[in-house]
Design a protein around this motif. Structure first.
Motif, PDB file in Angstrom:
ATOM      1  N   ALA A 118       0.826  -1.207   0.000  1.00 20.02           N
ATOM      2  CA  ALA A 118       0.000   0.000   0.000  1.00 20.02           C
ATOM      3  C   ALA A 118       0.858   1.253   0.000  1.00 20.02           C
ATOM      4  O   ALA A 118       0.513   2.254  -0.657  1.00 20.02           O
ATOM      5  CB  ALA A 118      -0.927  -0.006   1.218  1.00 20.02           C
ATOM      6  N   GLN A 119       1.964   1.218   0.706  1.00 19.34           N
ATOM      7  CA  GLN A 119       2.859   2.379   0.695  1.00 19.34           C
ATOM      8  C   GLN A 119       3.447   2.610  -0.692  1.00 19.34           C
ATOM      9  O   GLN A 119       3.585   3.772  -1.137  1.00 19.34           O
ATOM     10  CB  GLN A 119       3.972   2.169   1.725  1.00 19.34           C
ATOM     11  CG  GLN A 119       3.496   2.276   3.173  1.00 19.34           C
ATOM     12  CD  GLN A 119       4.595   1.937   4.155  1.00 19.34           C
ATOM     13  OE1 GLN A 119       5.591   1.288   3.794  1.00 19.34           O
ATOM     14  NE2 GLN A 119       4.428   2.366   5.397  1.00 19.34           N
ATOM     15  N   ALA A 120       3.808   1.516  -1.393  1.00 22.45           N
ATOM     16  CA  ALA A 120       4.337   1.666  -2.756  1.00 22.45           C
ATOM     17  C   ALA A 120       3.284   2.256  -3.691  1.00 22.45           C
ATOM     18  O   ALA A 120       3.581   3.147  -4.519  1.00 22.45           O
ATOM     19  CB  ALA A 120       4.819   0.313  -3.279  1.00 22.45           C
ATOM     20  N   ASN A 121       2.063   1.802  -3.611  1.00 20.36           N
ATOM     21  CA  ASN A 121       0.993   2.348  -4.451  1.00 20.36           C
ATOM     22  C   ASN A 121       0.740   3.817  -4.147  1.00 20.36           C
ATOM     23  O   ASN A 121       0.455   4.616  -5.048  1.00 20.36           O
ATOM     24  CB  ASN A 121      -0.295   1.546  -4.249  1.00 20.36           C
ATOM     25  CG  ASN A 121      -0.192   0.139  -4.807  1.00 20.36           C
ATOM     26  OD1 ASN A 121       0.599  -0.121  -5.732  1.00 20.36           O
ATOM     27  ND2 ASN A 121      -0.972  -0.773  -4.264  1.00 20.36           N
ATOM     28  N   ARG A 122       0.852   4.175  -2.866  1.00 20.49           N
ATOM     29  CA  ARG A 122       0.636   5.587  -2.511  1.00 20.49           C
ATOM     30  C   ARG A 122       1.706   6.475  -3.118  1.00 20.49           C
ATOM     31  O   ARG A 122       1.409   7.558  -3.650  1.00 20.49           O
ATOM     32  CB  ARG A 122       0.631   5.737  -0.991  1.00 20.49           C
ATOM     33  CG  ARG A 122       0.406   7.162  -0.518  1.00 20.49           C
ATOM     34  CD  ARG A 122       0.561   7.273   0.967  1.00 20.49           C
ATOM     35  NE  ARG A 122       1.956   6.925   1.365  1.00 20.49           N
ATOM     36  CZ  ARG A 122       2.374   6.921   2.634  1.00 20.49           C
ATOM     37  NH1 ARG A 122       1.515   7.197   3.611  1.00 20.49           N
ATOM     38  NH2 ARG A 122       3.622   6.609   2.909  1.00 20.49           N
ATOM     39  N   GLU A 123       2.978   6.022  -3.092  1.00 19.38           N
ATOM     40  CA  GLU A 123       4.054   6.833  -3.668  1.00 19.38           C
ATOM     41  C   GLU A 123       3.845   7.033  -5.166  1.00 19.38           C
ATOM     42  O   GLU A 123       4.032   8.141  -5.696  1.00 19.38           O
ATOM     43  CB  GLU A 123       5.403   6.157  -3.403  1.00 19.38           C
ATOM     44  CG  GLU A 123       5.809   6.172  -1.935  1.00 19.38           C
ATOM     45  CD  GLU A 123       7.095   5.433  -1.683  1.00 19.38           C
ATOM     46  OE1 GLU A 123       7.687   4.957  -2.689  1.00 19.38           O
ATOM     47  OE2 GLU A 123       7.511   5.322  -0.513  1.00 19.38           O
ATOM     48  N   ALA A 124       3.459   5.948  -5.863  1.00 21.38           N
ATOM     49  CA  ALA A 124       3.237   6.064  -7.305  1.00 21.38           C
ATOM     50  C   ALA A 124       2.077   6.997  -7.606  1.00 21.38           C
ATOM     51  O   ALA A 124       2.143   7.832  -8.540  1.00 21.38           O
ATOM     52  CB  ALA A 124       2.976   4.684  -7.908  1.00 21.38           C
ATOM     53  N   ALA A 125       1.007   6.897  -6.861  1.00 16.16           N
ATOM     54  CA  ALA A 125      -0.155   7.748  -7.106  1.00 16.16           C
ATOM     55  C   ALA A 125       0.159   9.199  -6.786  1.00 16.16           C
ATOM     56  O   ALA A 125      -0.298  10.120  -7.518  1.00 16.16           O
ATOM     57  CB  ALA A 125      -1.332   7.257  -6.254  1.00 16.16           C
ATOM     58  N   GLN A 126       0.935   9.472  -5.776  1.00 14.82           N
ATOM     59  CA  GLN A 126       1.269  10.852  -5.430  1.00 14.82           C
ATOM     60  C   GLN A 126       2.184  11.473  -6.498  1.00 14.82           C
ATOM     61  O   GLN A 126       2.030  12.650  -6.867  1.00 14.82           O
ATOM     62  CB  GLN A 126       1.942  10.904  -4.057  1.00 14.82           C
ATOM     63  CG  GLN A 126       0.992  10.644  -2.898  1.00 14.82           C
ATOM     64  CD  GLN A 126       1.697  10.626  -1.561  1.00 14.82           C
ATOM     65  OE1 GLN A 126       2.928  10.533  -1.510  1.00 14.82           O
ATOM     66  NE2 GLN A 126       0.927  10.699  -0.476  1.00 14.82           N
ATOM     67  N   ILE A 127       3.153  10.689  -6.990  1.00 15.99           N
ATOM     68  CA  ILE A 127       4.047  11.198  -8.036  1.00 15.99           C
ATOM     69  C   ILE A 127       3.267  11.519  -9.307  1.00 15.99           C
ATOM     70  O   ILE A 127       3.494  12.552  -9.964  1.00 15.99           O
ATOM     71  CB  ILE A 127       5.162  10.179  -8.307  1.00 15.99           C
ATOM     72  CG1 ILE A 127       6.094  10.070  -7.086  1.00 15.99           C
ATOM     73  CG2 ILE A 127       5.960  10.561  -9.560  1.00 15.99           C
ATOM     74  CD1 ILE A 127       7.131   8.983  -7.215  1.00 15.99           C
ATOM     75  N   LEU A 128       2.325  10.631  -9.655  1.00 12.77           N
ATOM     76  CA  LEU A 128       1.519  10.867 -10.851  1.00 12.77           C
ATOM     77  C   LEU A 128       0.672  12.116 -10.711  1.00 12.77           C
ATOM     78  O   LEU A 128       0.545  12.917 -11.654  1.00 12.77           O
ATOM     79  CB  LEU A 128       0.624   9.646 -11.124  1.00 12.77           C
ATOM     80  CG  LEU A 128      -0.258   9.730 -12.372  1.00 12.77           C
ATOM     81  CD1 LEU A 128       0.615   9.852 -13.644  1.00 12.77           C
ATOM     82  CD2 LEU A 128      -1.169   8.514 -12.472  1.00 12.77           C
ATOM     83  N   ALA A 129       0.115  12.336  -9.570  1.00 15.50           N
ATOM     84  CA  ALA A 129      -0.699  13.529  -9.358  1.00 15.50           C
ATOM     85  C   ALA A 129       0.139  14.785  -9.437  1.00 15.50           C
ATOM     86  O   ALA A 129      -0.300  15.815  -9.988  1.00 15.50           O
ATOM     87  CB  ALA A 129      -1.406  13.439  -8.002  1.00 15.50           C
ATOM     88  N   GLU A 130       1.395  14.737  -8.917  1.00 15.41           N
ATOM     89  CA  GLU A 130       2.263  15.905  -8.985  1.00 15.41           C
ATOM     90  C   GLU A 130       2.647  16.218 -10.437  1.00 15.41           C
ATOM     91  O   GLU A 130       2.777  17.383 -10.819  1.00 15.41           O
ATOM     92  CB  GLU A 130       3.526  15.655  -8.153  1.00 15.41           C
ATOM     93  CG  GLU A 130       3.270  15.631  -6.656  1.00 15.41           C
ATOM     94  CD  GLU A 130       2.789  16.982  -6.145  1.00 15.41           C
ATOM     95  OE1 GLU A 130       3.216  18.013  -6.707  1.00 15.41           O
ATOM     96  OE2 GLU A 130       1.980  17.006  -5.180  1.00 15.41           O
ATOM     97  N   ARG A 131       2.880  15.176 -11.256  1.00 11.03           N
ATOM     98  CA  ARG A 131       3.214  15.406 -12.666  1.00 11.03           C
ATOM     99  C   ARG A 131       2.046  15.987 -13.450  1.00 11.03           C
ATOM    100  O   ARG A 131       2.226  16.779 -14.383  1.00 11.03           O
ATOM    101  CB  ARG A 131       3.663  14.100 -13.315  1.00 11.03           C
ATOM    102  CG  ARG A 131       5.044  13.654 -12.855  1.00 11.03           C
ATOM    103  CD  ARG A 131       5.430  12.341 -13.515  1.00 11.03           C
ATOM    104  NE  ARG A 131       6.790  11.935 -13.119  1.00 11.03           N
ATOM    105  CZ  ARG A 131       7.366  10.808 -13.487  1.00 11.03           C
ATOM    106  NH1 ARG A 131       6.673   9.950 -14.269  1.00 11.03           N
ATOM    107  NH2 ARG A 131       8.598  10.507 -13.092  1.00 11.03           N
ATOM    108  N   TYR A 132       0.833  15.578 -13.094  1.00 10.19           N
ATOM    109  CA  TYR A 132      -0.345  16.051 -13.831  1.00 10.19           C
ATOM    110  C   TYR A 132      -0.690  17.493 -13.505  1.00 10.19           C
ATOM    111  O   TYR A 132      -1.409  18.154 -14.261  1.00 10.19           O
ATOM    112  CB  TYR A 132      -1.542  15.167 -13.530  1.00 10.19           C
ATOM    113  CG  TYR A 132      -1.607  13.904 -14.382  1.00 10.19           C
ATOM    114  CD1 TYR A 132      -0.545  13.539 -15.217  1.00 10.19           C
ATOM    115  CD2 TYR A 132      -2.750  13.087 -14.362  1.00 10.19           C
ATOM    116  CE1 TYR A 132      -0.630  12.394 -15.991  1.00 10.19           C
ATOM    117  CE2 TYR A 132      -2.830  11.942 -15.141  1.00 10.19           C
ATOM    118  CZ  TYR A 132      -1.762  11.605 -15.954  1.00 10.19           C
ATOM    119  OH  TYR A 132      -1.832  10.469 -16.719  1.00 10.19           O
TER     120      TYR A 132
END
Length: 401
Positions: free
Chosen positions: A112-126
């Motif tokens: 779950a922590q790995a998924n959170r990091e990926a989702a946060q990075i994607l949101a920052e790029r968008y």
């Protein structure tokens, strides 16, 4: 025979004449005179309202040892009947399944922590792309929502990990209280469940210990009315116990509280007293007799028991020194004793002289010679006149006969 009859009649006539002159002969009151009696002067005193009631010993604390997880008992880690401490491990349940659950929950947290990091990075790029309208605003909104869901998933898996750790700790069954543990109701290898009705064992704290005392509602009501009237003062009840073998317990206890309801089947109210029990002499379920004072009567009189008698109806009576040194019999209220005294609550007043010695053969209005109780009796040799009178009576008896 005629001469013998005349002598006999003359002797009888002499006896009757002597009886009339002497006021009834040697046994009559005229010969004895007023009777000497011993008295005590009454003074009001404060008397505790003591009572003795039946009671049962109850453990100060009782706790049932129960499993909170399901599994097989691997070890029993106490000796039956021993003293156990709060938090001490008593049983060990097979922990392997719960250890595996902890490892699984820990892995879920990492995922779950790995998924959170990926989702946060994607949101920052968008974010800048959405500002430049290089992507649609909906795509950026979905990315931000996915990041938030990933964060919530981390919190959820962490809670699952904590639950798994708690269940793993529950495989070691601790003692909930400090006390004496009984026999083990389950053996090693037995399957236990979190929802079972039977405890693994029972722990009781026996020092201090309680004694539940049963008092009738009528007696308690009478006491409260006496307290309300002002004639009786409340007191801190010190309780003494008499054990089943008739011996005194040796240590005193105090009444902690009284129930606020009456038992409908027995008509009694339960009073609970607390006692120290360092030697373990008292056990739960033991029958005892509890004696204690529930109040102090400030207007009672203590009368020696030998002064009080009971009439045919059971009423208490005693003798007093009346006016002109006459014996007076009076009825009193004496419902209980204290040591060698009757506690008289009605029928006496301060200064009354109660006869405690020489009460035999007294009659109302009879003359008496009152002296303080236990006063020494004066013994003196007879006077010359008394000796002459005694000699005359002794010498005249054969002539009269």
């Amino acid at each position: 025979m005629a001469g013998l009859l005349l002598v006999t009649l003359a002797g009888c006539g002499g006896s009757e004449e002597a009886e009339q002159k002497g006021g009834g002969g040697r046994g009559g009151p005229g010969a004895q005179g007023p009777k000497q009696v011993g008295f005590v002067v009454m003074q009001q005193t404060s008397v505790p309202l003591t009572t003795e009631l039946a009671g049962r010993v109850v453990a100060y604390e009782t706790a049932e040892v129960r499993p909170q997880v399901t599994g097989l008992i691997r070890r029993r880690m106490f000796e039956e009947g021993a003293l156990v401490r709060q938090g001490q491990t008593l049983y060990q349940i097979d922990p392997r399944l719960y250890s595996a659950a902890v490892n699984e929950a820990r892995a879920n947290v990492s995922s779950a922590q790995a998924n959170r990091e990926a989702a946060q990075i994607l949101a920052e790029r968008y974010r800048p792309l959405a500002q430049q309208q290089a992507i649609s605003q909906q795509d950026y909104t979905n990315a931000v929502a996915s990041a938030r869901q990933a964060t919530a998933s981390v919190a959820q898996t962490r809670a699952q990990l904590e639950t798994a750790r708690i269940n793993l700790r529950f495989t070691n069954v601790p003692a909930p209280i400090t006390g004496r543990i009984g026999r083990s109701l389950f053996t090693v290898g037995a399957l236990v469940t979190a929802s079972q009705t039977d405890p693994l064992a029972v722990i009781q704290r026996l020092d201090p210990i309680f004694v539940d005392i049963q008092q009738s509602a009528a007696e308690l009501l009478a006491l409260r009315r006496a307290l309300a009237s002002g004639g009786v003062s409340p007191t801190q009840a010190q309780v003494r116990l008499t054990l089943e073998d008739g011996s005194d317990y040796g240590r005193t206890g105090t009444v902690q509280f009284s129930e606020v309801m009456v038992n409908t089947s027995t008509g009694t109210v339960t009073l609970r007293a607390r006692f120290p029990n360092p030697d373990g002499l008292l056990y739960p379920g033991m029958f005892v007799r509890a004696g204690f004072a529930q109040g102090i009567d400030r207007g009672a009189f203590l009368v020696p028991q030998e002064a009080v008698a009971r009439d045919a109806k059971g009423g208490a009576t005693l003798w007093l020194v009346g006016p002109a040194n006459k014996a007076v019999q009076r009825g009193v209220v004496a419902e209980r004793t204290q040591g060698r005294y009757w506690v008289v609550t009605q029928g006496l007043k301060v200064g009354d002289r109660v006869i405690v010695q020489g009460t035999a053969n007294l009659r109302p209005g009879g003359p008496i010679i009152p002296v303080p109780a236990n006063a020494p009796q004066r013994v003196a040799p007879p006077s010359k006149e008394q000796m002459e009178k005694a000699g005359d009576k002794a010498g005249g008896a054969p002539k009269a006969g």
